[in-house]
Motif scaffolding. Structure first.
Motif, short mmCIF file in Angstrom:
data_model
loop_
_atom_site.label_atom_id
_atom_site.label_comp_id
_atom_site.label_asym_id
_atom_site.label_seq_id
_atom_site.Cartn_x
_atom_site.Cartn_y
_atom_site.Cartn_z
N PRO A 151 0.84 -1.21 0.00
CA PRO A 151 0.00 0.00 0.00
C PRO A 151 0.87 1.25 0.00
O PRO A 151 2.00 1.24 0.49
CB PRO A 151 -0.81 -0.13 1.30
N VAL A 152 0.32 2.32 -0.56
CA VAL A 152 1.08 3.57 -0.72
C VAL A 152 0.22 4.73 -0.24
O VAL A 152 -0.99 4.77 -0.49
CB VAL A 152 1.48 3.78 -2.21
N ILE A 153 0.86 5.68 0.44
CA ILE A 153 0.19 6.92 0.87
C ILE A 153 1.08 8.08 0.47
O ILE A 153 2.30 8.05 0.68
CB ILE A 153 -0.03 6.93 2.39
N GLY A 156 -0.78 13.58 -4.64
CA GLY A 156 -1.00 13.24 -6.05
C GLY A 156 -2.26 13.86 -6.60
O GLY A 156 -2.74 14.88 -6.09
N LEU A 157 -2.81 13.22 -7.62
CA LEU A 157 -4.00 13.72 -8.33
C LEU A 157 -5.17 12.76 -8.13
O LEU A 157 -4.98 11.55 -8.03
CB LEU A 157 -3.74 13.86 -9.83
N THR A 158 -6.37 13.35 -8.11
CA THR A 158 -7.61 12.57 -8.12
C THR A 158 -8.39 12.98 -9.37
O THR A 158 -8.75 14.15 -9.53
CB THR A 158 -8.46 12.84 -6.87
N VAL A 159 -8.64 12.01 -10.24
CA VAL A 159 -9.40 12.24 -11.48
C VAL A 159 -10.72 11.49 -11.33
O VAL A 159 -10.74 10.26 -11.20
CB VAL A 159 -8.64 11.76 -12.72
N GLU A 237 -13.26 6.77 -10.02
CA GLU A 237 -12.25 7.58 -9.32
C GLU A 237 -10.87 6.99 -9.56
O GLU A 237 -10.62 5.83 -9.23
CB GLU A 237 -12.57 7.63 -7.82
N ILE A 238 -10.01 7.80 -10.15
CA ILE A 238 -8.65 7.37 -10.47
C ILE A 238 -7.70 8.18 -9.60
O ILE A 238 -7.67 9.41 -9.67
CB ILE A 238 -8.34 7.61 -11.97
N LEU A 239 -6.93 7.47 -8.76
CA LEU A 239 -5.95 8.12 -7.88
C LEU A 239 -4.56 7.86 -8.41
O LEU A 239 -4.23 6.73 -8.78
CB LEU A 239 -6.08 7.58 -6.46
N ALA A 240 -3.75 8.91 -8.45
CA ALA A 240 -2.37 8.80 -8.93
C ALA A 240 -1.46 9.52 -7.94
O ALA A 240 -1.63 10.71 -7.68
CB ALA A 240 -2.23 9.40 -10.32
N ILE A 241 -0.52 8.78 -7.37
CA ILE A 241 0.42 9.37 -6.42
C ILE A 241 1.69 9.77 -7.16
O ILE A 241 2.23 9.01 -7.97
CB ILE A 241 0.75 8.37 -5.30
N GLY A 278 -2.04 13.14 1.02
CA GLY A 278 -2.46 11.97 1.79
C GLY A 278 -3.37 11.02 1.05
O GLY A 278 -4.26 10.41 1.67
N LEU A 279 -3.18 10.86 -0.24
CA LEU A 279 -3.95 9.87 -0.98
C LEU A 279 -3.49 8.47 -0.59
O LEU A 279 -2.29 8.22 -0.45
CB LEU A 279 -3.79 10.06 -2.49
N SER A 280 -4.44 7.56 -0.41
CA SER A 280 -4.14 6.21 0.05
C SER A 280 -4.52 5.21 -1.03
O SER A 280 -5.67 5.18 -1.49
CB SER A 280 -4.90 5.90 1.34
#
Length: 297
Positions: A151-153, A156-159, A237-241, A278-280
């Protein structure tokens, strides 16, 4: 009473005291003596018209076809009524089996995560004692990050991409991207967005809560989209760190965002891009890697 037409009338022969016949035209005689038109009599004597016979046969076949169709539907309805209780019971049993399998899968996955955490703790405890172990742990961490196994925190971006709802005018089919379907966002759109985020500098990505890593696919399945064989639904929802500012600038010029803006203008798709801290992202599933080897002489 009028006499008939005398063919000898007007001749030279004449007898005394004999009545004189007055010639009567044949048309007048026929009107007075024949009350039925000859055409009706001729039609009555003729056999039935072939056209009327063929029309009656056609109506007969149509009636027979209607009766046959009605009988088939009645038989199908009776069979459906007879088999309905059994089908409902089968559906209930299958639904229960699916729920049981899902519950067992969830329990197994939770147990796997617990054992993986135990292995991680024990692995670090044994390798952190010397320099060689610490170097090995660093290499292992980099490999796990590349394999999306941890897991990564981070920032980043939220699309967020949202399929448009049904318009009030249900007859408007001009905005159907796929004929016969109200779905606008397709698997290839999400694939392009993910690839654009990688190119823009993303270090880890998840789509719909599913981590994207090696051997993870985004595929269309009927009216839904599967990410690593797990269904996701709108809003996507696409999260990119990654470095948020550089990531946002690069993604703003990418073909992925251009595709989304085109869908937004043409079909009313909702598109929102925001930077955050703090995107998880969860860990992805790890699969065994198989290598082919040459066999034989």
């Amino acid at each position: 009473m009028l006499g008939g037409y005398d063919t000898t009338s007007g001749g030279n022969a004449h007898r005394a005291d004999a009545p004189t016949r007055i010639p009567v035209p044949s048309l007048l005689r026929s009107l007075l003596s024949e009350h039925l038109d000859p055409g009706y009599a001729a039609a009555a004597r003729e056999p039935k018209s072939p056209k009327l016979s063929s029309r009656a046969a056609q109506w007969g076949w149509q009636l027979l076809a209607a009766v046959t169709v009605a009988a088939v539907f009645a038989l199908a309805w009776s069979q459906a009524q007879a088999t309905a209780p059994g089908m409902r019971e089968s559906q209930r049993v299958l639904a229960g089996t699916v729920r049981a399998a899902e519950s067992e899968t969830a329990q197994t996955a939770a147990r796997r995560d617990e054992l993986a955490a135990v292995v991680e703790v024990e692995q670090r405890r044994r390798l952190e004692g010397d320099a060689t172990g610490r170097m090995l742990l660093a290499d292992l961490d980099r490999a796990n990050l590349a394999a999306a196994a941890t897991p990564v925190i981070g920032p980043g971006l939220t699309v967020t991409v949202t399929d448009p709802g049904a318009t009030p005018d249900l007859t408007d089919v001009s905005k159907q991207r796929v004929p016969g379907s109200r779905q606008v966002i397709l698997d290839r759109d999400l694939q392009l967005v993910v690839n654009s985020l990688w190119v823009s500098g993303a270090e880890a990505i998840s789509v719909g809560g599913v981590r994207v890593g090696p051997n993870v696919t985004i595929r269309q399945a009927g009216g839904g989209i599967l990410v690593d064989n797990q269904p996701i639904a709108s809003p996507y929802e696409i999260l990119a760190i990654g470095p948020p500012h550089a990531l946002q600038d690069n993604f703003g010029r990418s073909t992925g965002l251009q595709r989304l803006r085109l869908l937004e203008t043409s079909y009313g798709v909702g598109v929102r891009v925001s930077a955050g801290e703090g995107l998880s992202l969860p860990a992805g599933s790890v699969r065994d890697v198989n290598f082919a080897t040459e066999t034989g002489p």
